[in-house]
Enzyme design. Sequence first.
Site, PDB file in Angstrom:
ATOM      1  N   ARG A   1       0.824  -1.210   0.014  1.00  0.00           N
ATOM      2  CA  ARG A   1      -0.285  -0.092   0.052  1.00  0.00           C
ATOM      3  C   ARG A   1       1.003   1.280   0.095  1.00  0.00           C
ATOM      4  O   ARG A   1       0.472   2.163  -0.446  1.00  0.00           O
ATOM      5  CB  ARG A   1      -1.015   0.044   1.184  1.00  0.00           C
ATOM      6  CG  ARG A   1      -1.774   0.988   1.381  1.00  0.00           C
ATOM      7  CD  ARG A   1      -2.929   1.001   2.209  1.00  0.00           C
ATOM      8  NE  ARG A   1      -3.534   2.011   2.525  1.00  0.00           N
ATOM      9  CZ  ARG A   1      -4.063   2.722   3.614  1.00  0.00           C
ATOM     10  NH1 ARG A   1      -3.475   2.296   4.682  1.00  0.00           N
ATOM     11  NH2 ARG A   1      -4.769   3.718   3.708  1.00  0.00           N
TER      12      ARG A   1
ATOM     13  N   HIS B   1       0.591   4.634  -2.399  1.00  0.00           N
ATOM     14  CA  HIS B   1       0.576   5.851  -1.876  1.00  0.00           C
ATOM     15  C   HIS B   1       2.002   6.685  -2.383  1.00  0.00           C
ATOM     16  O   HIS B   1       1.628   8.006  -2.566  1.00  0.00           O
ATOM     17  CB  HIS B   1       0.434   5.952  -0.365  1.00  0.00           C
ATOM     18  CG  HIS B   1      -0.955   5.529   0.134  1.00  0.00           C
ATOM     19  ND1 HIS B   1      -1.532   6.225   1.128  1.00  0.00           N
ATOM     20  CD2 HIS B   1      -1.988   4.640  -0.522  1.00  0.00           C
ATOM     21  CE1 HIS B   1      -2.701   5.595   1.354  1.00  0.00           C
ATOM     22  NE2 HIS B   1      -2.883   4.711   0.418  1.00  0.00           N
TER      23      HIS B   1
ATOM     24  N   VAL C   1       1.271  10.453  -5.587  1.00  0.00           N
ATOM     25  CA  VAL C   1       1.668  11.682  -5.175  1.00  0.00           C
ATOM     26  C   VAL C   1       3.026  11.992  -5.560  1.00  0.00           C
ATOM     27  O   VAL C   1       3.866  11.345  -5.041  1.00  0.00           O
ATOM     28  CB  VAL C   1       1.479  11.998  -3.673  1.00  0.00           C
ATOM     29  CG1 VAL C   1       1.525  13.518  -3.084  1.00  0.00           C
ATOM     30  CG2 VAL C   1       0.282  11.303  -3.072  1.00  0.00           C
TER      31      VAL C   1
ATOM     32  N   ASP D   1       8.331   8.474  -5.948  1.00  0.00           N
ATOM     33  CA  ASP D   1       9.690   9.398  -5.709  1.00  0.00           C
ATOM     34  C   ASP D   1      10.016   9.211  -4.319  1.00  0.00           C
ATOM     35  O   ASP D   1      10.766   9.892  -3.807  1.00  0.00           O
ATOM     36  CB  ASP D   1       9.647  10.667  -6.108  1.00  0.00           C
ATOM     37  CG  ASP D   1       8.758  11.441  -5.054  1.00  0.00           C
ATOM     38  OD1 ASP D   1       7.903  10.935  -4.692  1.00  0.00           O
ATOM     39  OD2 ASP D   1       8.842  13.012  -5.582  1.00  0.00           O
TER      40      ASP D   1
ATOM     41  N   SER E   1       8.542  10.184  -1.811  1.00  0.00           N
ATOM     42  CA  SER E   1       7.961  11.349  -1.368  1.00  0.00           C
ATOM     43  C   SER E   1       7.150  11.013   0.221  1.00  0.00           C
ATOM     44  O   SER E   1       7.146  11.743   0.956  1.00  0.00           O
ATOM     45  CB  SER E   1       7.266  12.418  -2.092  1.00  0.00           C
ATOM     46  OG  SER E   1       6.185  11.502  -2.660  1.00  0.00           O
TER      47      SER E   1
ATOM     48  N   ASN F   1      -2.356   8.265   5.568  1.00  0.00           N
ATOM     49  CA  ASN F   1      -1.132   7.916   5.954  1.00  0.00           C
ATOM     50  C   ASN F   1      -1.291   7.380   7.427  1.00  0.00           C
ATOM     51  O   ASN F   1      -0.430   6.679   7.920  1.00  0.00           O
ATOM     52  CB  ASN F   1      -0.203   8.660   5.582  1.00  0.00           C
ATOM     53  CG  ASN F   1       0.125   8.794   4.174  1.00  0.00           C
ATOM     54  OD1 ASN F   1      -0.226   8.172   3.500  1.00  0.00           O
ATOM     55  ND2 ASN F   1       0.665   9.970   4.043  1.00  0.00           N
TER      56      ASN F   1
ATOM     57  N   PRO G   1      -7.019   8.410  -3.514  1.00  0.00           N
ATOM     58  CA  PRO G   1      -8.378   8.036  -3.536  1.00  0.00           C
ATOM     59  C   PRO G   1      -8.910   7.704  -2.134  1.00  0.00           C
ATOM     60  O   PRO G   1      -8.151   6.989  -1.325  1.00  0.00           O
ATOM     61  CB  PRO G   1      -8.460   6.887  -4.676  1.00  0.00           C
ATOM     62  CG  PRO G   1      -7.309   6.389  -4.805  1.00  0.00           C
ATOM     63  CD  PRO G   1      -6.217   7.679  -4.227  1.00  0.00           C
TER      64      PRO G   1
ATOM     65  N   HIS H   1      -6.554  -5.590  -2.286  1.00  0.00           N
ATOM     66  CA  HIS H   1      -7.281  -5.516  -1.240  1.00  0.00           C
ATOM     67  C   HIS H   1      -7.652  -7.060  -0.773  1.00  0.00           C
ATOM     68  O   HIS H   1      -8.502  -7.343   0.129  1.00  0.00           O
ATOM     69  CB  HIS H   1      -8.455  -4.744  -1.271  1.00  0.00           C
ATOM     70  CG  HIS H   1      -8.504  -3.249  -1.444  1.00  0.00           C
ATOM     71  ND1 HIS H   1      -9.289  -2.338  -1.538  1.00  0.00           N
ATOM     72  CD2 HIS H   1      -7.159  -2.450  -1.153  1.00  0.00           C
ATOM     73  CE1 HIS H   1      -8.719  -1.202  -1.545  1.00  0.00           C
ATOM     74  NE2 HIS H   1      -7.394  -1.281  -0.974  1.00  0.00           N
TER      75      HIS H   1
ATOM     76  N   SER I   1      -8.898 -15.269   4.493  1.00  0.00           N
ATOM     77  CA  SER I   1      -7.541 -15.395   3.451  1.00  0.00           C
ATOM     78  C   SER I   1      -6.994 -14.073   3.282  1.00  0.00           C
ATOM     79  O   SER I   1      -6.314 -13.845   2.120  1.00  0.00           O
ATOM     80  CB  SER I   1      -8.034 -16.324   2.252  1.00  0.00           C
ATOM     81  OG  SER I   1      -8.571 -15.292   1.438  1.00  0.00           O
TER      82      SER I   1
HETATM   83  C1  HEM Z   1      -8.760   2.050  -5.710  1.00  0.00           C
HETATM   84  C2  HEM Z   1      -8.862   3.130  -4.781  1.00  0.00           C
HETATM   85  C3  HEM Z   1      -8.238   2.750  -3.570  1.00  0.00           C
HETATM   86  C4  HEM Z   1      -8.874   2.964  -2.340  1.00  0.00           C
HETATM   87  C5  HEM Z   1     -10.023   3.960  -1.935  1.00  0.00           C
HETATM   88  C6  HEM Z   1      -8.159   2.384  -1.139  1.00  0.00           C
HETATM   89  C7  HEM Z   1      -8.331   2.702   0.017  1.00  0.00           C
HETATM   90  C8  HEM Z   1      -7.727   1.772   1.229  1.00  0.00           C
HETATM   91  C9  HEM Z   1      -8.138   1.903   2.593  1.00  0.00           C
HETATM   92  C10 HEM Z   1      -9.081   2.981   3.114  1.00  0.00           C
HETATM   93  C11 HEM Z   1      -7.341   1.088   3.078  1.00  0.00           C
HETATM   94  C12 HEM Z   1      -7.643   0.746   4.573  1.00  0.00           C
HETATM   95  C13 HEM Z   1      -6.752   1.512   5.593  1.00  0.00           C
HETATM   96  C14 HEM Z   1      -7.139   1.341   6.841  1.00  0.00           C
HETATM   97  O1  HEM Z   1      -8.196   1.501   7.340  1.00  0.00           O
HETATM   98  O2  HEM Z   1      -6.303   0.892   7.651  1.00  0.00           O
HETATM   99  C15 HEM Z   1      -6.823   0.158   2.230  1.00  0.00           C
HETATM  100  C16 HEM Z   1      -5.704  -0.709   2.561  1.00  0.00           C
HETATM  101  C17 HEM Z   1      -5.001  -1.404   1.810  1.00  0.00           C
HETATM  102  N1  HEM Z   1      -4.854  -1.010   0.330  1.00  0.00           N
HETATM  103 FE1  HEM Z   1      -6.071   0.263  -0.756  1.00  0.00          FE
HETATM  104  N2  HEM Z   1      -7.209   1.745  -1.856  1.00  0.00           N
HETATM  105  C18 HEM Z   1      -7.024   1.792  -3.062  1.00  0.00           C
HETATM  106  C19 HEM Z   1      -6.426   1.124  -4.035  1.00  0.00           C
HETATM  107  C20 HEM Z   1      -5.379   0.394  -3.563  1.00  0.00           C
HETATM  108  C21 HEM Z   1      -4.196  -0.055  -4.522  1.00  0.00           C
HETATM  109  C22 HEM Z   1      -3.954   0.267  -5.897  1.00  0.00           C
HETATM  110  C23 HEM Z   1      -3.230  -0.900  -3.772  1.00  0.00           C
HETATM  111  C24 HEM Z   1      -1.958  -1.481  -4.290  1.00  0.00           C
HETATM  112  C25 HEM Z   1      -1.796  -1.868  -5.386  1.00  0.00           C
HETATM  113  C26 HEM Z   1      -3.902  -0.854  -2.366  1.00  0.00           C
HETATM  114  C27 HEM Z   1      -3.438  -1.532  -1.355  1.00  0.00           C
HETATM  115  C28 HEM Z   1      -3.736  -1.867  -0.243  1.00  0.00           C
HETATM  116  C29 HEM Z   1      -3.494  -2.756   0.688  1.00  0.00           C
HETATM  117  C30 HEM Z   1      -2.520  -3.758   0.784  1.00  0.00           C
HETATM  118  C31 HEM Z   1      -4.267  -2.457   2.001  1.00  0.00           C
HETATM  119  C32 HEM Z   1      -3.931  -3.385   3.373  1.00  0.00           C
HETATM  120  C33 HEM Z   1      -3.061  -2.406   4.250  1.00  0.00           C
HETATM  121  C34 HEM Z   1      -2.931  -3.151   5.686  1.00  0.00           C
HETATM  122  O3  HEM Z   1      -2.843  -4.219   5.825  1.00  0.00           O
HETATM  123  O4  HEM Z   1      -2.215  -2.232   6.340  1.00  0.00           O
HETATM  124  N3  HEM Z   1      -5.146  -0.262  -2.263  1.00  0.00           N
HETATM  125  N4  HEM Z   1      -6.888   0.664   1.027  1.00  0.00           N
HETATM  126  C1  LIG Z   2       3.357   7.273  10.355  1.00  0.00           C
HETATM  127  C2  LIG Z   2       3.018   8.428  10.656  1.00  0.00           C
HETATM  128  O1  LIG Z   2       3.751   9.437  10.333  1.00  0.00           O
HETATM  129  N1  LIG Z   2       1.844   8.868  11.088  1.00  0.00           N
HETATM  130  C3  LIG Z   2       1.389  10.111  11.451  1.00  0.00           C
HETATM  131  C4  LIG Z   2       0.200  10.218  10.542  1.00  0.00           C
HETATM  132  O2  LIG Z   2      -0.430  11.577  10.852  1.00  0.00           O
HETATM  133  C5  LIG Z   2      -0.693  11.755  12.432  1.00  0.00           C
HETATM  134  C6  LIG Z   2      -1.211  13.258  12.652  1.00  0.00           C
HETATM  135  O3  LIG Z   2      -2.477  13.332  11.681  1.00  0.00           O
HETATM  136  C7  LIG Z   2       0.627  11.708  13.176  1.00  0.00           C
HETATM  137  O4  LIG Z   2       0.377  11.591  14.601  1.00  0.00           O
HETATM  138  C8  LIG Z   2       1.298  10.252  12.876  1.00  0.00           C
HETATM  139  O5  LIG Z   2       2.306   9.984  13.403  1.00  0.00           O
END
Ligand code: HEM
Ligand SMILES: CC(=O)N[C@H]1CO[C@H](CO)[C@@H](O)[C@@H]1O
Length: 325
Positions: A59, A63, A67, A71, A73, A92, A160, A190, A246
Amino acid sequence: MKMVIFFALFCVLFFSGAVQADLQLGFYKSSCPKAEKLIQDFVKEHIPNAPSLASPLLRMHFHDCFVRGCDASVLINSTSSNNQTEKVATPNLTLRGFDFIDRVKSVVEAECPGVVSCADVLALVARDAVGVIGGPFWQVPTGRRDGLISNTSEAATQIPAPTFNFSQLQTSFANKGLNLTDLVLLSGAHTIGVAHCTSFSNRLYNFTGKGDEDPSLDSEYATNLKQNKCKSINDNTTIVEMDPGSFRTFDLGYYKLLLKRRGLFQSDEALTTNSNTKSTIVNLVNSPLSTFMGEFALAMEKMGRIGVKTGSSGEIRKHCAFVNS
Ligand code: HEM
Ligand SMILES: CC(=O)N[C@H]1CO[C@H](CO)[C@@H](O)[C@@H]1O
Ligand SMILES: *[C@@H]1O[C@H](CO)[C@@H](O)[C@H](O)[C@H]1NC(C)=O
Ligand SMILES: *[C@@H]1O[C@H](CO)[C@@H](O)[C@H](O)[C@H]1NC(C)=O
Ligand SMILES: *[C@@H]1O[C@H](CO)[C@@H](O)[C@H](O)[C@H]1NC(C)=O
Ligand SMILES: *[C@@H]1O[C@H](CO)[C@@H](O)[C@H](O)[C@H]1NC(C)=O
Ligand SMILES: *[C@@H]1O[C@H](CO)[C@@H](O)[C@H](O)[C@H]1NC(C)=O
Ligand SMILES: *[C@@H]1O[C@H](CO)[C@@H](O)[C@H](O)[C@H]1NC(C)=O
Ligand SMILES: *[C@@H]1O[C@H](CO)[C@@H](O)[C@H](O)[C@H]1NC(C)=O
């Protein structure tokens, strides 16, 4: 007039092609021959002890690329209250694994100081971490350079949101040169990982501001989530597997859930609201897993090229959290 348009089109194609051509497989072949192997070995040694890191690392690469291009960033720390970087932007809040990237970077720095960019480290780590958990392998041409700027409000607008509908997703991806097939494939990430309740609890508790549920979410699933996981709209600590059962396996589970109206985010379910993307999903579900794996790999390679800095632009950061002074 036609000639002008033709010429303009030619320039766009030529120059975008030229930028892309600068990334190359094995870019560090002579400048740091062991780099890619060192990175892969480190990931292979440590991710098995922390397999839950694979998803946030994937993820993080996404990200980063969305942006200012891929790079690194996303890795820069804020240095003062009025210079807030991407890291502190809302999306983030839930990124993890920054210290893992820093550790990998110090391994390659010890081998070849100032040669391998943080952007390449992140791209390679994301690929190798997904490999360790049995996911697809994709090519990572290298030669990315690190950016000098990281701006929290850019992350807030470019990443997004889980509340996005179909046309917002389409626009967001098109802005990065990604089409609807890429959108469906990359969202397939996902199939691994977790989400915090806050990323979707509006769908369970207050979808339109009237204390209602999102009617496009399977109601049985919504009830289950409310009873067993996200017990109130304010729960900001509980995490939920996005592909329950899974969530550490790269499989077709995510797409199967979408067809059962059990995608966790509005942005997931939105992919079924367009006939083209819906049929892409149906095709994936009806094909062998290897089809998804192979196509996901190509989409990742495409994502990894977004807005890359090459040649002499940017820099090779010494420490991924800080621009060189
Ligand atoms: C299509 C638009 C996308 C949206 C709106 C989106 C949004 C999100 C959100 C809200 C989460 C959960 C964050 C949380 O609550 O902890 C998430 C998790 C995740 N996203 Fe997306 N995502 C998108 C596309 C992608 C893409 C393109 C990738 C990678 C190629 C990706 C990879 C992941 C992964 C692997 C997680 C799980 C992270 C974890 O286990 O901590 N997502 N995404
Ligand atoms: C990993 C990281 O930098 N998390 C930051 C995300 O933003 C909050 C504030 O909005 C920081 O408290 C976290 O350290
Ligand atoms: C950068 O910020 C992260 C939190 O975002 C913190 O954990 C880390 O220690 C910081 N890195 C350095 C080198 O200060
Ligand atoms: C911090 O802000 C200054 C002034 O706007 C800018 O020159 C610098 O690039 C910023 N640093 C980062 C990491 O974005
Ligand atoms: C960050 O980006 C926003 C929106 O593009 C811009 O208004 C702001 O000046 C930028 N901040 C810095 C420090 O460059
Ligand atoms: C998607 O959301 C945008 C912004 O909220 C809105 O303008 C648009 O009408 C929505 N599109 C659909 C198809 O619902
Ligand atoms: C998206 O782009 C890929 C190549 O990058 C292509 O194979 C695919 O057909 C395109 N999909 C659409 C809907 O244009
Ligand atoms: C639901 O949303 C409405 C409108 O935004 C708000 O007034 C109300 O307080 C919310 N209810 C809960 C339980 O958060
Ligand atoms: C989580 O919710 C608690 C109580 O509602 C609040 O005090 C805390 O600041 C919240 N944490 C975050 C990260 O939003």
